[in-house]
Design a protein around this motif. Sequence first.
Motif, PDB file in Angstrom:
ATOM      1  N   MET A 281       0.830  -1.208   0.000  1.00 22.52           N
ATOM      2  CA  MET A 281       0.000   0.000   0.000  1.00 22.52           C
ATOM      3  C   MET A 281       0.864   1.257   0.000  1.00 22.52           C
ATOM      4  O   MET A 281       0.637   2.192  -0.790  1.00 22.52           O
ATOM      5  N   PHE A 282       1.875   1.309   0.864  1.00 25.97           N
ATOM      6  CA  PHE A 282       2.741   2.485   0.920  1.00 25.97           C
ATOM      7  C   PHE A 282       3.495   2.673  -0.393  1.00 25.97           C
ATOM      8  O   PHE A 282       3.724   3.812  -0.828  1.00 25.97           O
ATOM      9  N   ALA A 283       3.873   1.583  -1.036  1.00 16.90           N
ATOM     10  CA  ALA A 283       4.571   1.681  -2.326  1.00 16.90           C
ATOM     11  C   ALA A 283       3.655   2.271  -3.392  1.00 16.90           C
ATOM     12  O   ALA A 283       4.099   3.081  -4.223  1.00 16.90           O
ATOM     13  N   MET A 284       2.383   1.893  -3.378  1.00 14.78           N
ATOM     14  CA  MET A 284       1.428   2.463  -4.338  1.00 14.78           C
ATOM     15  C   MET A 284       1.249   3.962  -4.102  1.00 14.78           C
ATOM     16  O   MET A 284       1.157   4.752  -5.053  1.00 14.78           O
ATOM     17  N   ILE A 285       1.215   4.362  -2.840  1.00 18.25           N
ATOM     18  CA  ILE A 285       1.071   5.791  -2.526  1.00 18.25           C
ATOM     19  C   ILE A 285       2.331   6.549  -2.927  1.00 18.25           C
ATOM     20  O   ILE A 285       2.268   7.618  -3.553  1.00 18.25           O
ATOM     21  N   ALA A 286       3.498   6.009  -2.578  1.00 16.92           N
ATOM     22  CA  ALA A 286       4.755   6.678  -2.887  1.00 16.92           C
ATOM     23  C   ALA A 286       4.971   6.830  -4.395  1.00 16.92           C
ATOM     24  O   ALA A 286       5.554   7.821  -4.852  1.00 16.92           O
ATOM     25  N   SER A 287       4.471   5.869  -5.166  1.00 19.94           N
ATOM     26  CA  SER A 287       4.644   5.928  -6.624  1.00 19.94           C
ATOM     27  C   SER A 287       3.721   6.939  -7.286  1.00 19.94           C
ATOM     28  O   SER A 287       3.916   7.279  -8.453  1.00 19.94           O
ATOM     29  N   GLY A 288       2.720   7.403  -6.547  1.00 20.44           N
ATOM     30  CA  GLY A 288       1.741   8.315  -7.126  1.00 20.44           C
ATOM     31  C   GLY A 288       0.546   7.627  -7.739  1.00 20.44           C
ATOM     32  O   GLY A 288      -0.393   8.293  -8.192  1.00 20.44           O
ATOM     33  N   ALA A 289       0.552   6.281  -7.766  1.00 19.72           N
ATOM     34  CA  ALA A 289      -0.585   5.555  -8.330  1.00 19.72           C
ATOM     35  C   ALA A 289      -1.831   5.731  -7.474  1.00 19.72           C
ATOM     36  O   ALA A 289      -2.961   5.687  -7.986  1.00 19.72           O
ATOM     37  N   ILE A 290      -1.642   5.925  -6.171  1.00 17.90           N
ATOM     38  CA  ILE A 290      -2.753   6.204  -5.267  1.00 17.90           C
ATOM     39  C   ILE A 290      -2.489   7.527  -4.570  1.00 17.90           C
ATOM     40  O   ILE A 290      -1.432   7.702  -3.937  1.00 17.90           O
ATOM     41  N   LYS A 291      -3.416   8.440  -4.708  1.00 12.76           N
ATOM     42  CA  LYS A 291      -3.357   9.720  -3.996  1.00 12.76           C
ATOM     43  C   LYS A 291      -4.399   9.688  -2.882  1.00 12.76           C
ATOM     44  O   LYS A 291      -5.542   9.302  -3.118  1.00 12.76           O
ATOM     45  N   VAL A 292      -4.005  10.085  -1.689  1.00 16.26           N
ATOM     46  CA  VAL A 292      -4.879  10.024  -0.524  1.00 16.26           C
ATOM     47  C   VAL A 292      -5.583  11.361  -0.358  1.00 16.26           C
ATOM     48  O   VAL A 292      -4.933  12.400  -0.232  1.00 16.26           O
ATOM     49  N   GLU A 293      -6.908  11.313  -0.374  1.00 15.98           N
ATOM     50  CA  GLU A 293      -7.734  12.511  -0.292  1.00 15.98           C
ATOM     51  C   GLU A 293      -8.154  12.719   1.169  1.00 15.98           C
ATOM     52  O   GLU A 293      -9.059  12.056   1.677  1.00 15.98           O
ATOM     53  N   ILE A 294      -7.487  13.648   1.862  1.00 20.54           N
ATOM     54  CA  ILE A 294      -7.893  14.032   3.219  1.00 20.54           C
ATOM     55  C   ILE A 294      -8.690  15.317   3.088  1.00 20.54           C
ATOM     56  O   ILE A 294      -8.140  16.407   2.911  1.00 20.54           O
ATOM     57  N   ALA A 295      -9.997  15.182   3.146  1.00 20.22           N
ATOM     58  CA  ALA A 295     -10.879  16.311   2.833  1.00 20.22           C
ATOM     59  C   ALA A 295     -11.393  17.040   4.060  1.00 20.22           C
ATOM     60  O   ALA A 295     -11.891  18.166   3.938  1.00 20.22           O
ATOM     61  N   GLN A 296     -11.306  16.422   5.241  1.00 18.36           N
ATOM     62  CA  GLN A 296     -11.798  17.048   6.460  1.00 18.36           C
ATOM     63  C   GLN A 296     -10.831  16.781   7.603  1.00 18.36           C
ATOM     64  O   GLN A 296     -10.268  15.692   7.701  1.00 18.36           O
ATOM     65  N   ARG A 297     -10.686  17.784   8.470  1.00 10.45           N
ATOM     66  CA  ARG A 297      -9.912  17.653   9.707  1.00 10.45           C
ATOM     67  C   ARG A 297     -10.722  18.230  10.853  1.00 10.45           C
ATOM     68  O   ARG A 297     -11.279  19.315  10.738  1.00 10.45           O
ATOM     69  N   PHE A 298     -10.765  17.496  11.972  1.00 12.01           N
ATOM     70  CA  PHE A 298     -11.458  17.942  13.171  1.00 12.01           C
ATOM     71  C   PHE A 298     -10.509  17.784  14.362  1.00 12.01           C
ATOM     72  O   PHE A 298      -9.732  16.820  14.406  1.00 12.01           O
TER      73      PHE A 298
END
Length: 323
Positions: A281-298
Motif C-alpha cells: 500500500m505504501f509503495a502504491m502511494i509513494a509511486s503516485g498511483a494512489i493519492k490520498v484525499e484528506i478532505a476534512q480535519r477535526f
Amino acid sequence: MAYAIALKAPGGTDQFHRIEFDIPRPGPGEVTLRQTAIGLNFMDIYFRMGIYPWPVPRDLVTGSEAAGVIEAVGEGVSLRVGQRVAYTTPNGAYASHRTLSATQAVPLPDDISDEVAAAVMLKGLTAHYLIHHSFPVTASDTVLFHAAAGGVGLLAGQWLAAKGVRAIGTAGGAAKCALARAHGYAEVIDYRAQDFVPEVMRLTDGLGVTAVYDSIGADTVLKSLEVLQPFGTLVSFGQSSGAPDNLRVSHLARASLRLTRPTLFHHTRVQGWLARASAEMFAMIASGAIKVEIAQRFPLAAVGSAHEALAGRQTTGSTILVP
C-alpha cells in the motif's frame, strides 16, 4: 496528563466525554505512542451506536486507525523511541497516547506522512484485501463499487485503475460522482438521480459485473445481486444503511452467485500479512498511483461533529482527527 475521548454508553454523540489518564508504560513486547493523527471510519459509528458489541461495560474508547511517534518501548521490542509508526485495531485510537503490542505497529517510510498513514491503515488495507483476496480482480473484470467517493472507495478506485480493471462506482450527488471519476472510476452512477441496476446493465451491454463491493448494506444488497453475472461475487463489507438482513441464501440461486462477508482484522491476524500488505500500500502511494484525499480535519475534542458529518454523508475521502 494523557486524555481520550470515550463513550459513556451506546447511543448518540452526546455520549462522548473526555477522560484523563497517566501516560501508560509499555510492558514486554509493547510500545507507547504519542498520537499525531487519527482516522475516522464508519466502524467507529457502529461501535458508538452499539451495532457492534462493546468489549467493555462503559467508557469505551473507539477509533480504529492512527499514527504517531514512539515515546517508550518495552522489553524485547526492536522498534525505537522517536520512530514514526501507524496501526489499525478495532478500538482505542481516540486518545492522545496509546500503548499497544509492537506487532501491531507498522513503521512508516519517510515519504508517508502521519496524516496519510492515519487515513489509510484501515481504509487502505481494507481496499487491499477487497481486491486481492475477497474477490481477486484481473484486468478482464468489470466491477461495481458502492460509496465510490468515500474513504475506501477513493483508494479502491485508484488501485483498480492501476490494475487495469474497469470499475463502475455509485455515489450521491454530482460533486461526489465527479470526485470518484477523478480517482479511477470509468463510470459513476448518481444513486440519487437514477436506479443503479438498469444503468449498470446498460453500461455492461446487459452482461452485468463480475463482482460488487457493497458497504451500504440493507438499501443496496438485493439490487447488488441483480447486476452480477452468473457465478459473480458479492463482497458485503459494511452496513452504513443498516445490516443486510434482507438477504437470504436462496437469493444466490438466481445465477449461482457467491457471497463473502470479510473483515480486516481476520486478515491482520495472519502472520506476515500486515507488514506485506502495508508495504504494498505504501509503495502504491509513494509511486503516485494512489493519492490520498484528506478532505476534512477535526480536533479530537470535536469527534461528535465528525461522526455526525460522516453519518450524514457530508464527507468525502478521508477525515482526520487531531489530538
